[in-house]
Scaffold this motif. Structure first.
Motif, PDB file in Angstrom:
ATOM      1  N   LEU A 235       5.258   7.651   5.530  1.00 52.80           N
ATOM      2  CA  LEU A 235       4.199   8.605   6.340  1.00 52.80           C
ATOM      3  C   LEU A 235       4.995   9.864   6.609  1.00 52.80           C
ATOM      4  N   GLN A 236       6.282  10.066   6.233  1.00 58.14           N
ATOM      5  CA  GLN A 236       6.873  11.410   6.029  1.00 58.14           C
ATOM      6  C   GLN A 236       6.326  12.464   5.183  1.00 58.14           C
ATOM      7  N   PHE A 237       5.558  11.979   4.199  1.00 64.97           N
ATOM      8  CA  PHE A 237       5.012  12.812   3.095  1.00 64.97           C
ATOM      9  C   PHE A 237       3.632  13.457   3.840  1.00 64.97           C
ATOM     10  N   GLN A 238       3.028  12.802   4.835  1.00 68.18           N
ATOM     11  CA  GLN A 238       1.817  13.523   5.229  1.00 68.18           C
ATOM     12  C   GLN A 238       0.793  13.788   4.359  1.00 68.18           C
ATOM     13  N   SER A 239       0.327  15.032   4.248  1.00 73.97           N
ATOM     14  CA  SER A 239      -0.742  15.559   3.432  1.00 73.97           C
ATOM     15  C   SER A 239      -0.667  14.972   1.855  1.00 73.97           C
ATOM     16  N   ARG A 240       0.551  15.021   1.485  1.00 72.44           N
ATOM     17  CA  ARG A 240       0.779  14.584  -0.058  1.00 72.44           C
ATOM     18  C   ARG A 240       0.338  13.147  -0.251  1.00 72.44           C
ATOM     19  N   LEU A 241       0.811  12.138   0.958  1.00 64.23           N
ATOM     20  CA  LEU A 241       0.526  10.838   0.868  1.00 64.23           C
ATOM     21  C   LEU A 241      -0.761  10.671   0.791  1.00 64.23           C
ATOM     22  N   TRP A 242      -1.852  11.619   1.724  1.00 65.85           N
ATOM     23  CA  TRP A 242      -3.264  11.230   1.636  1.00 65.85           C
ATOM     24  C   TRP A 242      -3.876  11.423   0.522  1.00 65.85           C
ATOM     25  N   ARG A 243      -3.407  12.668  -0.349  1.00 64.44           N
ATOM     26  CA  ARG A 243      -4.008  12.907  -1.587  1.00 64.44           C
ATOM     27  C   ARG A 243      -3.850  11.782  -2.567  1.00 64.44           C
ATOM     28  N   GLN A 244      -2.487  11.302  -2.373  1.00 61.78           N
ATOM     29  CA  GLN A 244      -2.285   9.756  -3.400  1.00 61.78           C
ATOM     30  C   GLN A 244      -3.033   9.016  -3.065  1.00 61.78           C
ATOM     31  N   ILE A 245      -3.407   8.655  -1.787  1.00 65.10           N
ATOM     32  CA  ILE A 245      -4.104   7.445  -1.325  1.00 65.10           C
ATOM     33  C   ILE A 245      -5.572   7.860  -2.056  1.00 65.10           C
ATOM     34  N   ALA A 246      -6.178   8.663  -1.870  1.00 72.96           N
ATOM     35  CA  ALA A 246      -7.300   9.286  -2.327  1.00 72.96           C
ATOM     36  C   ALA A 246      -7.552   8.986  -3.956  1.00 72.96           C
ATOM     37  N   LYS A 247      -6.296   9.170  -4.555  1.00 72.10           N
ATOM     38  CA  LYS A 247      -6.465   9.110  -6.039  1.00 72.10           C
ATOM     39  C   LYS A 247      -6.309   7.483  -6.274  1.00 72.10           C
ATOM     40  N   TYR A 248      -5.476   6.735  -5.799  1.00 70.19           N
ATOM     41  CA  TYR A 248      -5.251   5.474  -5.921  1.00 70.19           C
ATOM     42  C   TYR A 248      -5.453   4.534  -4.794  1.00 70.19           C
ATOM     43  N   PRO A 249      -6.668   4.265  -4.105  1.00 67.44           N
ATOM     44  CA  PRO A 249      -6.771   3.627  -3.029  1.00 67.44           C
ATOM     45  C   PRO A 249      -6.493   2.060  -3.263  1.00 67.44           C
ATOM     46  N   ILE A 250      -6.902   1.555  -4.072  1.00 59.44           N
ATOM     47  CA  ILE A 250      -6.575   0.140  -4.428  1.00 59.44           C
ATOM     48  C   ILE A 250      -5.043  -0.380  -4.285  1.00 59.44           C
ATOM     49  N   SER A 251      -4.086   0.698  -4.859  1.00 63.76           N
ATOM     50  CA  SER A 251      -2.928   0.392  -5.052  1.00 63.76           C
ATOM     51  C   SER A 251      -2.119   0.635  -3.740  1.00 63.76           C
ATOM     52  N   TYR A 252      -2.528   1.439  -2.751  1.00 65.20           N
ATOM     53  CA  TYR A 252      -2.061   1.698  -1.453  1.00 65.20           C
ATOM     54  C   TYR A 252      -2.699   0.804  -0.712  1.00 65.20           C
ATOM     55  N   LEU A 253      -3.979   0.149  -0.897  1.00 63.16           N
ATOM     56  CA  LEU A 253      -4.463  -0.781   0.100  1.00 63.16           C
ATOM     57  C   LEU A 253      -3.467  -1.915   0.036  1.00 63.16           C
ATOM     58  N   ARG A 254      -2.981  -2.250  -1.134  1.00 60.71           N
ATOM     59  CA  ARG A 254      -1.909  -3.650  -1.258  1.00 60.71           C
ATOM     60  C   ARG A 254      -0.714  -3.167  -0.550  1.00 60.71           C
ATOM     61  N   LEU A 255      -0.322  -1.970  -0.925  1.00 58.46           N
ATOM     62  CA  LEU A 255       1.015  -1.379  -0.448  1.00 58.46           C
ATOM     63  C   LEU A 255       0.954  -1.616   1.354  1.00 58.46           C
ATOM     64  N   GLY A 256      -0.325  -1.093   1.890  1.00 60.25           N
ATOM     65  CA  GLY A 256      -0.416  -0.954   3.156  1.00 60.25           C
ATOM     66  C   GLY A 256      -0.638  -2.379   3.986  1.00 60.25           C
ATOM     67  N   TYR A 257      -1.089  -3.422   2.931  1.00 60.28           N
ATOM     68  CA  TYR A 257      -1.294  -4.470   3.580  1.00 60.28           C
ATOM     69  C   TYR A 257       0.064  -5.322   3.603  1.00 60.28           C
ATOM     70  N   LEU A 258       1.048  -5.249   2.219  1.00 57.19           N
ATOM     71  CA  LEU A 258       2.282  -5.958   2.596  1.00 57.19           C
ATOM     72  C   LEU A 258       3.209  -5.240   3.614  1.00 57.19           C
ATOM     73  N   ALA A 259       3.378  -3.858   3.729  1.00 59.48           N
ATOM     74  CA  ALA A 259       4.164  -3.079   4.677  1.00 59.48           C
ATOM     75  C   ALA A 259       3.643  -3.260   6.178  1.00 59.48           C
ATOM     76  N   LYS A 260       2.412  -3.973   6.482  1.00 59.85           N
ATOM     77  CA  LYS A 260       1.688  -3.993   7.578  1.00 59.85           C
ATOM     78  C   LYS A 260       1.424  -2.609   7.974  1.00 59.85           C
ATOM     79  N   SER A 261       1.344  -1.586   7.430  1.00 58.77           N
ATOM     80  CA  SER A 261       0.993  -0.190   7.708  1.00 58.77           C
ATOM     81  C   SER A 261      -0.284   0.084   8.346  1.00 58.77           C
ATOM     82  N   LYS A 262      -0.669   0.248   9.469  1.00 55.67           N
ATOM     83  CA  LYS A 262      -1.949   0.483   9.821  1.00 55.67           C
ATOM     84  C   LYS A 262      -2.635   1.692   9.268  1.00 55.67           C
ATOM     85  N   VAL A 263      -1.776   2.680   9.288  1.00 61.16           N
ATOM     86  CA  VAL A 263      -2.335   4.153   8.674  1.00 61.16           C
ATOM     87  C   VAL A 263      -2.760   4.039   7.203  1.00 61.16           C
ATOM     88  N   ILE A 264      -1.810   3.596   6.594  1.00 60.83           N
ATOM     89  CA  ILE A 264      -1.853   3.476   5.118  1.00 60.83           C
ATOM     90  C   ILE A 264      -2.980   2.508   4.892  1.00 60.83           C
TER      91      ILE A 264
END
Length: 530
Positions: free
Chosen positions: A292-321
């Motif tokens: 979450l420290q990456f902020q806008s750079r992280l949001w752009r990466q999630i827009a490119k690879y949403p499926i990958s970050y959905l799994r990461l957010g699920y494993l990390a229990k990250s509500k925002v991601i």
């Protein structure tokens, strides 16, 4: 005049008597003294080797033993953070061997928890050799037989007071062969009776690891073993284990803080390892905080690879991601459905399908209102071909544009007829990916992007008797009225919960699908503590 007695020191002191009387006290202080190798040297009791209080030794060895990391940690800390260590150090699975103060071997007895301290019980330290001493566990990383096996920690049963014998583990006999001692030979018969149950433990824990991990990319090849070189995969493996133990002891993991793509790879690998050892509850918040420290750079990466970050957010229990990635996945549904069903559990797929149903229901309501949209005459009557033919043409053109841009492409001519010879009916709800751009165009603040002046002019020219300058001007005015009403109707679809759009990134303008999905605490696949 009374003469002063001579002193042995050649240095004369000036000042008050209280200052003169202190030279001997100041000389007792010693600075920059090293006790390394001396009798008074005490090893440091800190991470990664708690030499005074640690009771779990862990050795991460790669490349045939030429490179290793050694940890001496605490059982009570590891069991709180990891279900693997809680199970493997339990009475059922543990192969720890207690030792008396004098070094005599005891038969296997039940475990008794004692406070963290030295490896020997306090009563034993006082000389009572009949009391139960502390136990010590040892784990060594087993790289497996081939590339299909996942590297995993196995517990060794090795006595500290005797010469090193053949490595034994609760997962089965090891590969390292040492010179056996007479004491180990005397108990070999008793150990042989348990060999069948012990050898099965290795396969049990490894099968659990292979089932719980989606990849086995840690162990690369055996060619590096003979050459003595550490491969990139082995370096990453040692880094992941180090980060895992650092996180358990509340130390920050060593992760890339500059390149968000590299940080994702490292966090994903660390989460996979934590999942293997049932330690996601400890590692997940650290990964969430780092990314979450990456902020806008992280949001752009999630827009490119949403499926990958959905799994990461699920494993990390990250509500925002998880929320950010879920909005992208729902908006592009059914794109990537096969990958989603492979990478994510059923509970996440149920959430996705529920959100897709909600979005399709909202789209259906908006679509119905758009097709019922019409114009009225100056007397308040609905425009028809009989009341005002020119205005009716404007309504017809607008509805035709909506139908053309919200319906999926028709099938090829050779596939149109069905078995009974009739053309198949179009789907009740077209794919969300094909209608997102149309609704975003309708809700845009720049309506000139569709049905502009040139399109209206070409349409009127299809009826030469209707094409005049005044009619064109009136026709364009009525089209603008329809655009304004449509913009109000599709406003619910223009809402967005994306952090990407809130940050004002230029990447948000490139999104053509709907991002109005709302994700609350009740929509998360894990419980939120209030």
């Amino acid at each position: 005049m009374v003469s002063q007695p001579e002193t042995s020191s050649s240095v004369s002191y000036r000042g008050p008597p209280s200052v003169v009387s202190r030279p001997s006290l100041s000389r007792t202080k010693r600075y920059n003294r090293s006790h390394v190798g001396g009798a008074s040297y005490i090893p440091q009791n800190e991470f990664p080797v708690f030499s005074q209080s640690g009771d779990v030794e862990i050795i991460i060895r790669v490349t045939g033993g030429s490179v290793e990391n050694r940890y001496l940690l605490h059982r009570h800390t590891l069991t709180r953070c990891s279900g693997f260590f809680e199970a493997s150090t339990s009475e059922q699975w543990s192969k720890a061997r207690p030792l008396l103060a004098g070094g005599n071997e005891l038969a296997r007895i039940g475990e008794h928890d004692t406070p963290t301290g030295s490896l020997i019980d306090s009563d034993t330290e006082r000389g009572d050799s009949k009391r139960t001493p502390r136990k010590r566990w040892k784990y060594v990383l087993d790289m497996g037989k081939d590339d299909n096996d996942i590297p995993m920690l196995v517990q060794q049963d090795e006595l500290r007071d005797a010469p090193r014998t053949k490595v034994q583990s609760i997962f089965g006999p090891g590969d390292d062969t040492m010179r056996p001692s007479s004491r180990s030979m005397s108990r070999s018969k008793g150990h042989h009776s348990q060999s069948s149950s012990v050898s099965s433990n290795r396969d049990f824990f490894r099968s659990v690891a292979n089932l719980g991990s989606s990849t086995s990319g840690h162990h690369n090849s055996s060619s590096s073993t003979s050459s003595g070189l550490v491969t990139k995969a082995e370096q990453d493996l040692m880094r992941d284990y180090d980060n895992l133990f650092r996180t358990m002891y509340n130390y920050p993991p060593v992760l890339d803080g500059i390149n968000v793509a590299d940080a994702y790879v490292q966090c994903k690998s660390l989460l996979s390892l934590a999942d293997q050892y049932d330690a996601l509850g400890v590692v997940g918040p650290r990964v969430d905080h780092h990314l979450l420290q990456f902020q806008s750079r992280l949001w752009r990466q999630i827009a490119k690879y949403p499926i990958s970050y959905l799994r990461l957010g699920y494993l990390a229990k990250s509500k925002v991601i998880f929320q950010e990635a879920l909005i992208h996945v729902v908006g592009q549904w059914p794109a990537g459905e096969r990958s989603l069903r492979t990478a994510l559990p059923e509970v996440v797929l149920d959430i996705i399908e529920d959100k897709v149903d909600e979005l399709e229901e909202t789209v259906s309501r908006v679509e119905g209102r758009l097709f019922r949209l019409g114009l009225t005459t100056g007397r308040g009557e609905r425009v028809t071909p009989q009341t005002n033919y020119l205005d009716w043409l404007a309504v017809s053109l607008f509805r035709q544009w909506i139908a053309d841009n919200t319906a999926p492409q028709p099938p090829p001519p050779e596939r149109r007829p069905s078995r009974d010879g009739r053309a198949p009916l179009p789907p009740s709800i077209p794919p969300l990916t094909s209608i997102g751009r149309a609704y975003r165009t309708l809700g845009s603040s720049q309506p000139v992007t569709y049905l502009n002046h040139d399109e209206c002019k070409r349409f009127l020219k299809l009826t030469p008797e209707m094409y005049t300058r005044d009619n064109l001007r009136r026709f364009e005015k009525r089209i603008e009225e329809l655009k304004s009403m449509a913009r109000d109707i599709v406003r619910p679809l223009m809402n967005s919960g994306l952090e990407l759009e809130l940050s004002g990134s230029s990447k948000a303008a490139e999104i053509s699908y709907l991002t109005c999905t709302e994700v609350g605490n009740r929509d998360l696949p894990w419980a939120i503590e209030n």
